[in-house]
Design a protein around this motif. Structure first.
Motif, mmCIF file in Angstrom:
data_model
loop_
_atom_site.group_PDB
_atom_site.id
_atom_site.type_symbol
_atom_site.label_atom_id
_atom_site.label_comp_id
_atom_site.label_asym_id
_atom_site.label_seq_id
_atom_site.Cartn_x
_atom_site.Cartn_y
_atom_site.Cartn_z
ATOM 1 N N LEU A 118 -32.767 13.356 -13.783
ATOM 2 C CA LEU A 118 -32.153 14.516 -13.143
ATOM 3 C C LEU A 118 -33.156 15.666 -13.214
ATOM 4 C CD1 LEU A 118 -28.392 14.497 -14.249
ATOM 5 C CD2 LEU A 118 -29.338 14.054 -11.982
ATOM 6 N N ASN A 143 -33.034 5.049 -8.212
ATOM 7 C CA ASN A 143 -31.609 4.733 -8.036
ATOM 8 C C ASN A 143 -31.217 3.491 -8.827
ATOM 9 O OD1 ASN A 143 -31.217 6.916 -6.335
ATOM 10 N ND2 ASN A 143 -31.829 5.743 -4.530
ATOM 11 N N ARG A 186 -30.910 4.550 -12.467
ATOM 12 C CA ARG A 186 -29.712 5.360 -12.690
ATOM 13 C C ARG A 186 -28.446 4.521 -12.721
ATOM 14 N NH1 ARG A 186 -31.578 10.244 -8.725
ATOM 15 N NH2 ARG A 186 -32.563 11.558 -10.291
ATOM 16 N N ILE A 193 -22.335 0.269 -4.921
ATOM 17 C CA ILE A 193 -23.698 0.003 -5.389
ATOM 18 C C ILE A 193 -23.836 -1.432 -5.897
ATOM 19 C CG2 ILE A 193 -25.474 0.649 -7.069
ATOM 20 C CD1 ILE A 193 -24.371 3.519 -6.888
ATOM 21 N N ARG A 197 -25.758 11.221 -7.791
ATOM 22 C CA ARG A 197 -27.110 10.667 -7.953
ATOM 23 C C ARG A 197 -27.238 9.938 -9.279
ATOM 24 N NH1 ARG A 197 -31.109 12.177 -4.515
ATOM 25 N NH2 ARG A 197 -31.918 10.193 -5.230
ATOM 26 N N PHE A 225 -26.331 6.514 -6.641
ATOM 27 C CA PHE A 225 -26.268 6.657 -5.187
ATOM 28 C C PHE A 225 -27.533 7.348 -4.673
ATOM 29 C CE2 PHE A 225 -21.606 6.493 -5.986
ATOM 30 C CZ PHE A 225 -21.301 5.453 -5.112
ATOM 31 N N SER A 226 -28.040 6.898 -3.528
ATOM 32 C CA SER A 226 -29.153 7.592 -2.891
ATOM 33 C C SER A 226 -28.640 8.931 -2.346
ATOM 34 C CB SER A 226 -29.693 6.755 -1.734
ATOM 35 O OG SER A 226 -28.712 6.675 -0.717
ATOM 36 N N ARG A 273 -26.258 8.277 0.652
ATOM 37 C CA ARG A 273 -24.987 7.696 0.220
ATOM 38 C C ARG A 273 -24.150 8.718 -0.541
ATOM 39 N NH1 ARG A 273 -23.021 2.571 0.240
ATOM 40 N NH2 ARG A 273 -24.554 0.984 0.009
#
Lengths: 248, 235
Positions: free
Chosen positions: A50, A73, A76, A105, B137, B141-142, B145
């Protein structure tokens, strides 16, 4: 599992992380504490990028965060993050908050995701709130849903950024209980918190930060009983004095 | 003394009534297509306007400054009289053989309105706390998205009142399509007036139709808002 090597970060001219070297092993619970402005929130936010780091190397679960080609991504999805302000999605029900990422996802079916979500909701003691909306829940309940939401991705690491700081005192316990349960189940956790009781009871190691530097890193027993650094002694005095005053 | 005999029968039955109904249907089609397309295009432009890529942001900015700062009538004329001239003859002939007036009007209305909708949606997105994007995020998620599942659904709800305004403008602005020969409501009312000299009745009919259409749009959006979007009321 998380390895900081000589990590630096600046906000403009402010040196918020100064030569951080930390190593978190699988199953370990690391509590990061320190006065406000010490960089502890920035530190935990670098672990899932972040906040990107400016210098040094940071490897999380095999992903090299100093490498621009790393698919952030993907990392994460493996790292759960719990915020001070919960940050539930206000337009979605509790159950949808939890199933959104797994279905979109991880591409698991809605039915399966909801079954897993109910298991998690039961675990955090909120199974009866499945169809409620975040605004209908208390702060403590929202934070427990946020933990369930993070766990729904079956993360390998859980990060907590002052998870109880925005809560009324009577709700802190219910959130800490969920976190303790999680720690006992063997989850790798990094927790930024002022809850020294939690640190003492649950942490395997405590890192004390001030001015962007990790000044002390010790077993909780050593840290609380025999703090080495003057800043740490001062910090603990300020933190513990009001509590002692309350108890006769 | 009033020197005019009202004859409401011409607009309630017979050939002229059929004309007006045909006009109403065309207006409904033109408005619906333009509203849906303008909303989707507006969403796209709004997201482009907030993109991390400078060229994309710049393109979206230029797009909306260009289309919201030129008159709709000029844009309609441009698409109808101007655009097809630069196309190959074959395409040109094909376009003229189709219902090109309608297409040109729909394109103009869509593009013109999308510029306004994009700005409305962008202001909605900016009002969503940045922590929502962080939460999305950090779940993996991108950016796009996150926009799709978390930011835009919340932003659109906030944007509903200005969006209703834009939708109403589309319905009313669709009357400009008569200038290029689209036989919509205003065109047909005008026709009826030319054939019967009953201008009061004909344009009363048109007025009532636009009024009802606007009320219908408002009611539909509000019902959608109540049922689908406005679901997280406080206990």
């Amino acid at each position: 599992m998380i390895v900081f090597k000589g990590v630096h970060k600046w906000f403009k001219t402010l040196h918020v992380l100064n030569d951080i070297n930390l190593h978190v092993t699988p199953g370990e619970v690391l509590v990061v504490c320190g006065p406000s402005g010490s960089g502890k929130s920035t530190l935990i936010r670098t672990i899932n990028q972040l906040e990107p780091i400016n210098e040094g190397s940071l490897i999380v679960d095999g992903y090299d965060l100093s490498d621009k080609k790393t698919d952030i991504n993907k990392l994460r999805a493996e790292v759960g993050f719990v915020f001070q302000q919960f940050n539930l999605y206000p337009h979605l029900s509790v159950i949808s908050n939890i199933t959104l990422a797994p279905t979109k996802i991880r591409n698991i079916s809605k039915k399966e995701a909801e079954e897993q979500a109910m298991v998690l909701l039961t675990r955090v003691g909120l199974s009866e709130k499945r169809d409620a909306y975040p605004s209908q829940l208390s702060g403590g309940q929202q934070q427990r849903v946020a933990i369930a939401r993070a766990l729904a991705m079956k993360p390998r690491i859980m990060l907590f950024d002052e998870p109880t700081s925005a809560l009324d005192p009577e709700m802190i316990g219910e959130v800490l209980a969920v976190m303790k349960d999680l720690a006992l189940s063997g989850m790798t956790m990094v927790v930024v918190t002022h809850e020294m009781g939690f640190a003492r009871e649950v942490a395997h190691r405590v890192a004390f930060m001030a001015d962007g530097i990790v000044l002390e890193e010790a077993h909780p027993e050593d840290f609380f009983m025999r703090p080495q650094h003057e800043r740490a002694k001062q910090f603990l005095r300020q933190l513990l004095t009001p509590m002692q005053a309350e108890c006769p | 003394m009033l020197n005019y005999t009202f004859d409401w029968s011409i607009i309630t039955s017979g050939k002229y009534f059929d004309w007006l109904v045909a006009g109403l249907i065309t207006t409904l089609k033109l408005s619906t297509i333009s509203i849906v397309m303008a909303f989707l295009l507006g969403l796209l432009i709004a997201v482009m306007r907030m993109s991390n890529s400078k060229p994309i942001r710049w393109f979206a900015h230029a797009y909306l400054e260009f289309f919201r700062n030129t008159p709709l009538l000029v844009q309609i004329f441009f698409w109808y009289f101007g655009s097809y001239k630069i196309l190959p003859t074959a395409v040109n002939d094909w376009l003229v053989s189709t219902n090109f007036e309608f297409a040109a009007a729909a394109i103009a209305l869509t593009i013109y309105t999308s510029a306004f909708i994009a700005e409305d949606i962008r202001s909605g997105v900016l009002s969503i706390p940045k922590e929502q994007m962080e939460a999305a995020r950090s779940a993996g998620f991108s950016y796009l998205r996150s926009m799709q599942y978390i930011i835009l659904p919340q932003a659109v709800r906030i944007t509903i009142p200005p969006l209703v305004n834009q939708f109403l403008n589309v319905a009313k602005n669709s009357s400009l399509a008569m200038t290029i020969g689209v036989m919509e409501m205003t065109y047909q009312a005008r026709q009826v007036e030319s054939y019967t000299f009953k201008g009061f009745e004909a344009f009363t009919a048109a007025t009532v139709v636009y009024l009802l259409l606007s009320i219908l749009i408002t009611a539909l959006v509000n019902a959608y808002n109540e049922k689908v979007l406005n679901i997280h009321k406080a206990a």
